[in-house]
Design an enzyme around this catalytic site. Sequence first.
Site, PDB file in Angstrom:
ATOM      1  N   TYR A  72       0.846  -1.210  -0.105  1.00  9.53           N
ATOM      2  CA  TYR A  72      -0.075  -0.176  -0.081  1.00  9.53           C
ATOM      3  C   TYR A  72       0.924   1.152  -0.109  1.00  9.53           C
ATOM      4  CZ  TYR A  72      -3.473  -3.552   1.714  1.00  9.53           C
ATOM      5  OH  TYR A  72      -4.221  -4.515   1.643  1.00  9.53           O
ATOM      6  N   LYS A  76       1.372   4.400  -2.762  1.00  8.33           N
ATOM      7  CA  LYS A  76       1.086   5.735  -2.284  1.00  8.33           C
ATOM      8  C   LYS A  76       2.183   6.767  -2.650  1.00  8.33           C
ATOM      9  CE  LYS A  76      -1.767   4.562   1.427  1.00  8.33           C
ATOM     10  NZ  LYS A  76      -2.239   4.278   3.102  1.00  8.33           N
ATOM     11  N   GLN A 120       0.984   4.557   8.844  1.00 11.94           N
ATOM     12  CA  GLN A 120       0.442   3.153   8.221  1.00 11.94           C
ATOM     13  C   GLN A 120      -0.037   2.372   9.142  1.00 11.94           C
ATOM     14  OE1 GLN A 120      -0.238   3.194   4.846  1.00 11.94           O
ATOM     15  NE2 GLN A 120      -1.297   1.390   4.969  1.00 11.94           N
ATOM     16  N   ASP A 145      -4.845  11.557   6.886  1.00  8.79           N
ATOM     17  CA  ASP A 145      -5.631  10.430   7.058  1.00  8.79           C
ATOM     18  C   ASP A 145      -7.011  10.429   7.796  1.00  8.79           C
ATOM     19  OD1 ASP A 145      -4.763   7.790   5.932  1.00  8.79           O
ATOM     20  OD2 ASP A 145      -3.453   7.461   7.658  1.00  8.79           O
ATOM     21  N   SER A 217     -20.758  -6.541  14.044  1.00 12.52           N
ATOM     22  CA  SER A 217     -20.565  -7.977  14.436  1.00 12.52           C
ATOM     23  C   SER A 217     -21.775  -8.578  15.369  1.00 12.52           C
ATOM     24  CB  SER A 217     -19.471  -8.638  14.968  1.00 12.52           C
ATOM     25  OG  SER A 217     -19.305  -7.926  16.296  1.00 12.52           O
ATOM     26  N   GLY A 293      -9.198  -3.337  -7.806  1.00  7.03           N
ATOM     27  CA  GLY A 293      -9.431  -2.118  -8.751  1.00  7.03           C
ATOM     28  C   GLY A 293     -10.775  -1.389  -8.583  1.00  7.03           C
ATOM     29  N   GLY A 294     -11.343  -1.605  -7.205  1.00  8.67           N
ATOM     30  CA  GLY A 294     -12.245  -0.626  -6.784  1.00  8.67           C
ATOM     31  C   GLY A 294     -12.087   0.271  -5.693  1.00  8.67           C
ATOM     32  N   GLY A 296      -9.749   0.100  -3.192  1.00 10.45           N
ATOM     33  CA  GLY A 296      -8.297   0.299  -3.023  1.00 10.45           C
ATOM     34  C   GLY A 296      -7.651   1.466  -3.524  1.00 10.45           C
TER      35      GLY A 296
HETATM   36  P1  NAP Z   1     -11.973  -4.001  11.307  1.00 11.64           P
HETATM   37  O1  NAP Z   1     -11.290  -2.869  12.176  1.00 11.64           O
HETATM   38  O2  NAP Z   1     -11.597  -5.460  11.660  1.00 11.64           O
HETATM   39  O3  NAP Z   1     -13.635  -3.731  11.410  1.00 11.64           O
HETATM   40  C1  NAP Z   1     -14.401  -4.746  11.021  1.00 11.64           C
HETATM   41  C2  NAP Z   1     -15.958  -4.145  11.227  1.00 11.64           C
HETATM   42  O4  NAP Z   1     -16.641  -5.159  10.694  1.00 11.64           O
HETATM   43  C3  NAP Z   1     -16.270  -4.069  12.638  1.00 11.64           C
HETATM   44  O5  NAP Z   1     -16.796  -2.910  13.086  1.00 11.64           O
HETATM   45  C4  NAP Z   1     -16.904  -5.497  12.993  1.00 11.64           C
HETATM   46  O6  NAP Z   1     -18.066  -5.453  14.023  1.00 11.64           O
HETATM   47  C5  NAP Z   1     -17.583  -5.673  11.585  1.00 11.64           C
HETATM   48  N1  NAP Z   1     -17.792  -7.018  11.508  1.00 11.64           N
HETATM   49  C6  NAP Z   1     -16.819  -7.973  11.564  1.00 11.64           C
HETATM   50  N2  NAP Z   1     -17.502  -9.284  11.177  1.00 11.64           N
HETATM   51  C7  NAP Z   1     -18.911  -9.130  10.793  1.00 11.64           C
HETATM   52  C8  NAP Z   1     -19.957  -9.589  10.726  1.00 11.64           C
HETATM   53  N3  NAP Z   1     -19.891 -11.140  10.460  1.00 11.64           N
HETATM   54  N4  NAP Z   1     -21.226  -9.252  10.465  1.00 11.64           N
HETATM   55  C9  NAP Z   1     -21.222  -7.750  10.636  1.00 11.64           C
HETATM   56  N5  NAP Z   1     -20.334  -6.943  10.595  1.00 11.64           N
HETATM   57  C10 NAP Z   1     -19.019  -7.589  11.037  1.00 11.64           C
HETATM   58  O7  NAP Z   1     -11.429  -3.776   9.853  1.00 11.64           O
HETATM   59  P2  NAP Z   1     -11.344  -2.430   8.815  1.00 11.64           P
HETATM   60  O8  NAP Z   1     -10.027  -1.926   9.119  1.00 11.64           O
HETATM   61  O9  NAP Z   1     -12.503  -1.570   9.134  1.00 11.64           O
HETATM   62  O10 NAP Z   1     -11.616  -3.273   7.460  1.00 11.64           O
HETATM   63  C11 NAP Z   1     -12.462  -3.829   6.883  1.00 11.64           C
HETATM   64  C12 NAP Z   1     -12.151  -4.467   5.571  1.00 11.64           C
HETATM   65  O11 NAP Z   1     -11.777  -3.310   4.568  1.00 11.64           O
HETATM   66  C13 NAP Z   1     -10.810  -5.186   5.669  1.00 11.64           C
HETATM   67  O12 NAP Z   1     -11.094  -6.351   4.640  1.00 11.64           O
HETATM   68  C14 NAP Z   1      -9.878  -4.336   5.063  1.00 11.64           C
HETATM   69  O13 NAP Z   1      -8.713  -5.222   4.661  1.00 11.64           O
HETATM   70  C15 NAP Z   1     -10.463  -3.759   4.100  1.00 11.64           C
HETATM   71  N6  NAP Z   1      -9.990  -2.117   4.062  1.00 11.64           N
HETATM   72  C16 NAP Z   1      -9.762  -1.663   2.810  1.00 11.64           C
HETATM   73  C17 NAP Z   1      -9.419  -0.517   2.426  1.00 11.64           C
HETATM   74  C18 NAP Z   1      -9.086  -0.052   1.301  1.00 11.64           C
HETATM   75  O14 NAP Z   1      -8.527   0.967   0.834  1.00 11.64           O
HETATM   76  N7  NAP Z   1      -9.868  -0.936   0.116  1.00 11.64           N
HETATM   77  C19 NAP Z   1      -9.014   0.352   3.513  1.00 11.64           C
HETATM   78  C20 NAP Z   1      -9.253  -0.170   5.019  1.00 11.64           C
HETATM   79  C21 NAP Z   1      -9.869  -1.298   5.140  1.00 11.64           C
HETATM   80  P3  NAP Z   1     -17.663  -5.097  15.464  1.00 11.64           P
HETATM   81  O15 NAP Z   1     -17.260  -3.656  15.773  1.00 11.64           O
HETATM   82  O16 NAP Z   1     -18.655  -5.584  16.158  1.00 11.64           O
HETATM   83  O17 NAP Z   1     -16.378  -5.914  15.762  1.00 11.64           O
HETATM   84  N1  LUD Z   2      -3.648   2.717   7.406  1.00  8.06           N
HETATM   85  C1  LUD Z   2      -4.587   2.517   5.486  1.00  8.06           C
HETATM   86  N2  LUD Z   2      -4.054   0.561   6.681  1.00  8.06           N
HETATM   87  C2  LUD Z   2      -4.598  -0.121   5.578  1.00  8.06           C
HETATM   88  N3  LUD Z   2      -5.636  -2.014  -3.243  1.00  8.06           N
HETATM   89  C3  LUD Z   2      -4.697   1.817   3.153  1.00  8.06           C
HETATM   90  C4  LUD Z   2      -4.945   0.252   1.394  1.00  8.06           C
HETATM   91  C5  LUD Z   2      -4.374   0.550  -1.159  1.00  8.06           C
HETATM   92  N4  LUD Z   2      -3.118   4.848   8.303  1.00  8.06           N
HETATM   93  C6  LUD Z   2      -3.457   3.930   7.293  1.00  8.06           C
HETATM   94  O1  LUD Z   2      -4.036   2.627   2.705  1.00  8.06           O
HETATM   95  O2  LUD Z   2      -5.214   4.607   4.357  1.00  8.06           O
HETATM   96  C7  LUD Z   2      -4.699   4.076   5.363  1.00  8.06           C
HETATM   97  N5  LUD Z   2      -4.261   4.843   6.361  1.00  8.06           N
HETATM   98  N6  LUD Z   2      -5.179   1.529   4.557  1.00  8.06           N
HETATM   99  N7  LUD Z   2      -5.138   0.540   2.592  1.00  8.06           N
HETATM  100  C8  LUD Z   2      -5.813  -0.151   3.540  1.00  8.06           C
HETATM  101  C9  LUD Z   2      -5.817   0.549   4.836  1.00  8.06           C
HETATM  102  C10 LUD Z   2      -4.019   1.986   6.611  1.00  8.06           C
HETATM  103  C11 LUD Z   2      -5.832  -0.935   0.772  1.00  8.06           C
HETATM  104  C12 LUD Z   2      -5.853  -1.360  -0.479  1.00  8.06           C
HETATM  105  C13 LUD Z   2      -4.916  -0.515  -1.437  1.00  8.06           C
HETATM  106  C14 LUD Z   2      -4.429   1.134   0.175  1.00  8.06           C
HETATM  107  C15 LUD Z   2      -4.651  -0.872  -2.940  1.00  8.06           C
HETATM  108  O3  LUD Z   2      -4.127   0.166  -3.677  1.00  8.06           O
HETATM  109  C16 LUD Z   2      -5.473  -2.466  -4.435  1.00  8.06           C
HETATM  110  C17 LUD Z   2      -6.682  -2.803  -5.037  1.00  8.06           C
HETATM  111  O4  LUD Z   2      -7.633  -3.004  -4.313  1.00  8.06           O
HETATM  112  O5  LUD Z   2      -6.846  -2.760  -6.433  1.00  8.06           O
HETATM  113  C18 LUD Z   2      -4.423  -3.775  -4.660  1.00  8.06           C
HETATM  114  C19 LUD Z   2      -5.071  -4.872  -3.701  1.00  8.06           C
HETATM  115  C20 LUD Z   2      -4.137  -6.021  -3.342  1.00  8.06           C
HETATM  116  O6  LUD Z   2      -3.881  -6.655  -2.348  1.00  8.06           O
HETATM  117  O7  LUD Z   2      -3.804  -6.465  -4.539  1.00  8.06           O
END
Ligand code: NAP
Ligand code: LUD
Length: 322
Positions: A72, A76, A120, A145, A217, A293-294, A296
Amino acid sequence: MLTLASLSLRLGVSGCRGGRRSIATVVSGNKTSRLVRERLALEVERMRSRFSGFRPALVVLQVGDRDDSNLYISSKLKAAAQIGIDARHVRLPSSATQDEVLQNILSVNENPFVHGLIVQLPLDSVNPMDSELITNAVSPDKDVDGLSCINAGKLSRGDLKNCFIPCTPNGCMELIRQTGVSVAGKHAVVIGRSKIVGAPMHDLLLWNHATVTSCHSKTTDLPEQVGRADILVVGAGRAEMVRGDWVKEGAVVIDCGINHVPDETKASGKRVVGDVHYASANERAGFITPVPGGVGPMTVAMLMENTVLSAQRFLLKNPAGR
Ligand code: NAP
Ligand code: LUD
């Protein structure tokens, strides 16, 4: 001439309808993030010529050496270089103490040449770390952030113009905007309530005038709640948890999940999937984001946007550019 195809390309959405079942329009984070990055590059170029060589500057602080964080952070740094943002990666070893992390944050806070600072997460440390204390040590006016309680508090009160909006929810909003579906008056459902995804997403949808339900959850009737959503944002960290038959016909489905599942057909032995079962949700949703590709790539683009915004706010207070 503006054809439907060229409009879709411009908007970062594509798809087809027809046949027995409708297929959702795919909302591409790759395309949308490219458009954002191109706009920011022009903006930075303007700043450079107007303020004699001025460049927005970002520090990314990492503790330890997690593979996912490395990936990640490298995205950036690459995006920053393309845009003209001066980005520096400070990596502390996993043996670093909390005091050392705090010292590094305080020194960046005091450096007038840096406009944005992120730590991070998660911290990959052998020592006890209070990640709340650490994110709150970042000066609110450099907290690109948006994770400090000052910025989170402003967002929760609807003071959107005066805070930094966390990058992932901000990216989700941008993708929702790309669909052309208006948020005001819609029923939005957010799955997850974390500080980085779910909670700020709830606030952002609320202050964009949706009626919002937050699930977590302990939610007992998740499929039923999901079925009510005109707009569904999922950040649960549970691979393919949301099934297509839960989804309301025509809904906007935004999938933040990044989960690694075993896949023997891949050289790496695994592949990345979201929190939504894409194939089945694609048959019900009106719009859907892919994984990867969404969301992230939008997280990365929005960090760049917040950094440019922070530099602009700095220049308003310091018109000499320093
Ligand atoms: P997290 O801190 O583990 O939080 C997960 C949340 O989902 C918690 O509020 C939890 O509830 C809830 N949850 C877990 N299991 C559930 C279930 N079975 N039904 C309903 N709710 C449920 O995770 P996060 O950091 O928010 O990340 C969530 C996902 O997004 C991960 O896959 C992470 O990799 C991804 N992510 C992606 C990006 C991106 O840029 N695409 C950025 C950040 C995170 P409780 O509060 O009750 O525990
Ligand atoms: N911490 C984030 N921790 C994790 N995916 C990211 C992320 C790029 N302080 C702080 O950067 O904003 C943050 N601030 N985070 N995340 C997750 C989270 C952090 C997640 C996915 C991607 C940053 C990204 O570019 C690509 C995609 O979805 O297409 C590649 C995904 C793969 O694993 O191949």
